[in-house]
Design an enzyme around this catalytic site. Structure first.
Site, mmCIF file in Angstrom:
data_model
loop_
_atom_site.group_PDB
_atom_site.id
_atom_site.type_symbol
_atom_site.label_atom_id
_atom_site.label_comp_id
_atom_site.label_asym_id
_atom_site.label_seq_id
_atom_site.Cartn_x
_atom_site.Cartn_y
_atom_site.Cartn_z
ATOM 1 N N GLY A 1 2.139 14.065 -29.022
ATOM 2 C CA GLY A 1 3.245 14.586 -29.825
ATOM 3 C C GLY A 1 4.081 15.683 -29.187
ATOM 4 O O GLY A 1 4.601 16.552 -29.886
ATOM 5 N N ASN B 1 7.027 15.214 -27.822
ATOM 6 C CA ASN B 1 8.399 14.991 -28.317
ATOM 7 C C ASN B 1 8.520 15.419 -29.781
ATOM 8 O O ASN B 1 9.550 15.969 -30.181
ATOM 9 C CB ASN B 1 8.804 13.532 -28.140
ATOM 10 N N ARG C 1 -0.014 -6.634 -39.666
ATOM 11 C CA ARG C 1 1.121 -5.751 -39.391
ATOM 12 C C ARG C 1 1.968 -5.494 -40.640
ATOM 13 O O ARG C 1 2.421 -4.382 -40.879
ATOM 14 C CB ARG C 1 1.993 -6.410 -38.315
ATOM 15 N N ARG D 1 2.952 1.247 -31.430
ATOM 16 C CA ARG D 1 2.758 -0.065 -32.060
ATOM 17 C C ARG D 1 4.080 -0.797 -32.079
ATOM 18 O O ARG D 1 5.128 -0.199 -32.318
ATOM 19 C CB ARG D 1 2.326 0.074 -33.528
ATOM 20 N N ILE D 2 3.988 -2.100 -31.868
ATOM 21 C CA ILE D 2 5.168 -2.940 -32.046
ATOM 22 C C ILE D 2 5.444 -3.046 -33.545
ATOM 23 O O ILE D 2 4.510 -3.170 -34.339
ATOM 24 C CB ILE D 2 4.894 -4.368 -31.500
ATOM 25 N N ASN E 1 14.254 5.831 -30.808
ATOM 26 C CA ASN E 1 13.068 5.879 -29.958
ATOM 27 C C ASN E 1 13.417 6.632 -28.680
ATOM 28 O O ASN E 1 14.577 6.671 -28.267
ATOM 29 C CB ASN E 1 12.612 4.463 -29.608
ATOM 30 N N HIS F 1 12.458 6.605 -24.681
ATOM 31 C CA HIS F 1 11.800 5.737 -23.695
ATOM 32 C C HIS F 1 11.904 6.375 -22.312
ATOM 33 O O HIS F 1 12.992 6.795 -21.910
ATOM 34 C CB HIS F 1 12.456 4.348 -23.701
ATOM 35 N N ASP G 1 12.717 -2.083 -26.714
ATOM 36 C CA ASP G 1 13.474 -1.154 -25.859
ATOM 37 C C ASP G 1 14.878 -1.675 -25.522
ATOM 38 O O ASP G 1 15.371 -1.465 -24.400
ATOM 39 C CB ASP G 1 12.691 -0.875 -24.557
ATOM 40 N N GLU H 1 13.286 14.484 -21.852
ATOM 41 C CA GLU H 1 13.085 13.849 -23.165
ATOM 42 C C GLU H 1 13.146 14.920 -24.256
ATOM 43 O O GLU H 1 13.781 14.736 -25.302
ATOM 44 C CB GLU H 1 11.715 13.155 -23.225
HETATM 45 C C1 GRF Z 1 6.778 9.857 -23.883
HETATM 46 O O1 GRF Z 1 6.834 9.779 -22.490
HETATM 47 C C2 GRF Z 1 7.761 8.902 -24.499
HETATM 48 O O2 GRF Z 1 8.884 8.698 -23.712
HETATM 49 C C3 GRF Z 1 6.963 7.631 -24.578
HETATM 50 O O3 GRF Z 1 5.655 8.034 -24.891
HETATM 51 C C4 GRF Z 1 5.462 9.378 -24.447
HETATM 52 C C5 GRF Z 1 5.038 10.153 -25.663
HETATM 53 O O4 GRF Z 1 4.678 11.477 -25.363
HETATM 54 N N1 GRF Z 1 7.564 6.729 -25.532
HETATM 55 P P1 GRF Z 1 4.464 12.519 -26.523
HETATM 56 O O5 GRF Z 1 3.416 11.955 -27.470
HETATM 57 O O6 GRF Z 1 5.765 12.744 -27.204
HETATM 58 O O7 GRF Z 1 3.955 13.748 -25.831
#
Ligand code: GRF
Length: 219
Positions: free
Chosen positions: A14, A16, A67, A93-94, A109, A111, A147, A176
């Site tokens: 977590g 991000n 799902r 998860r998809i 999202n 990426h 994506d 990010e």
């Molecule tokens: C990040 O690199 C993000 O781009 C990818 O998964 C990772 C998640 O990291 N989708 P965090 O859980 O936010 O630290």
């Protein structure tokens, strides 16, 4: 100030999520997190939410038959917390297209590559293996194809000869963290419009640090 209500979905550490928590803690930031949902119990991201006094819920996909029933439970939680914009942040998860379509143009999202290059997993290993000089990260809307949704913001990050997947991941992660809140702010300020496969940004006159060529409205 009216704040856009965010739901954040995670599966792990977590970081991000933390960048969104920190941004939302600023008085002039136009969004607030009303719920954090993890599909994995006990992950560090949940502790981050708890520490920030944000509602956090575990909806363990393993407790559901399929799902659809898992996603129904997620949807219910998002609705009961009045989520307006859903942010996937390391959510692994998809999601079925029926769920994704409910959140059309309202789900983001992050990426860790310059999409459309290196969709899917192990992006840093693959970029190094391919001999790329640059990689980066992308904030995009989520569509049913993996994506593949409209790109909101991207940052290019140079790959040094000595970079490993780990060092590169660390460098990219920093961008990010600055880009995700920035994308949320643009959306909350009503400055992002989806037109076909593109996301257009209004009045992006002074590109912030590291943001590469956002497509302006009207182009
Ligand atoms: C990040 O690199 C993000 O781009 C990818 O998964 C990772 C998640 O990291 N989708 P965090 O859980 O936010 O630290």
């Amino acid at each position: 100030m009216r704040k856009l209500k965010l739901g954040v979905m995670i599966s792990g550490r977590g970081s991000n999520l933390q960048s969104l928590i920190d941004a939302c803690a600023r008085a002039n930031f136009p969004a607030e997190i009303t719920v954090v949902i993890s599909n994995r119990p006990g992950v560090y991201g949940l502790a981050r939410a708890e520490l920030a006094g944000i509602k956090q819920v575990t909806i363990d996909h393993k407790d559901y038959e399929n799902r659809e029933t898992f996603e129904d439970a997620v949807q219910e939680e998002l609705q009961s917390n009045e989520v307006e914009l859903l942010c996937l942040a390391g959510f692994m998860r998809i999601l079925n297209s029926s769920f994704v379509n409910k959140w059309k143009d309202r789900m983001l999202n992050v990426h860790p590559s310059l999409l459309p290059a290196f969709k899917g997993l192990h992006t840093h290993e693959r970029a190094i293996e391919a001999g790329c000089r640059f990689t980066g990260c992308t904030i995009h809307y989520v569509v049913p194809d993996l994506d593949a949704g409209p790109i909101i913001l991207q940052t290019a990050v140079p790959i040094a000869e000595e970079d490993t997947a780990e060092t590169l991941a660390q460098k990219v992660l920093e961008y990010e963290h600055s880009m995700y809140p920035e994308a949320v702010r643009l959306i909350a300020d009503n400055r992002v419009r989806v037109s076909g496969h593109k996301a257009l940004i209004k009045d992006m006159t002074t590109p912030e640090k590291g943001l590469i060529n956002p497509v302006p409205f009207g182009s």
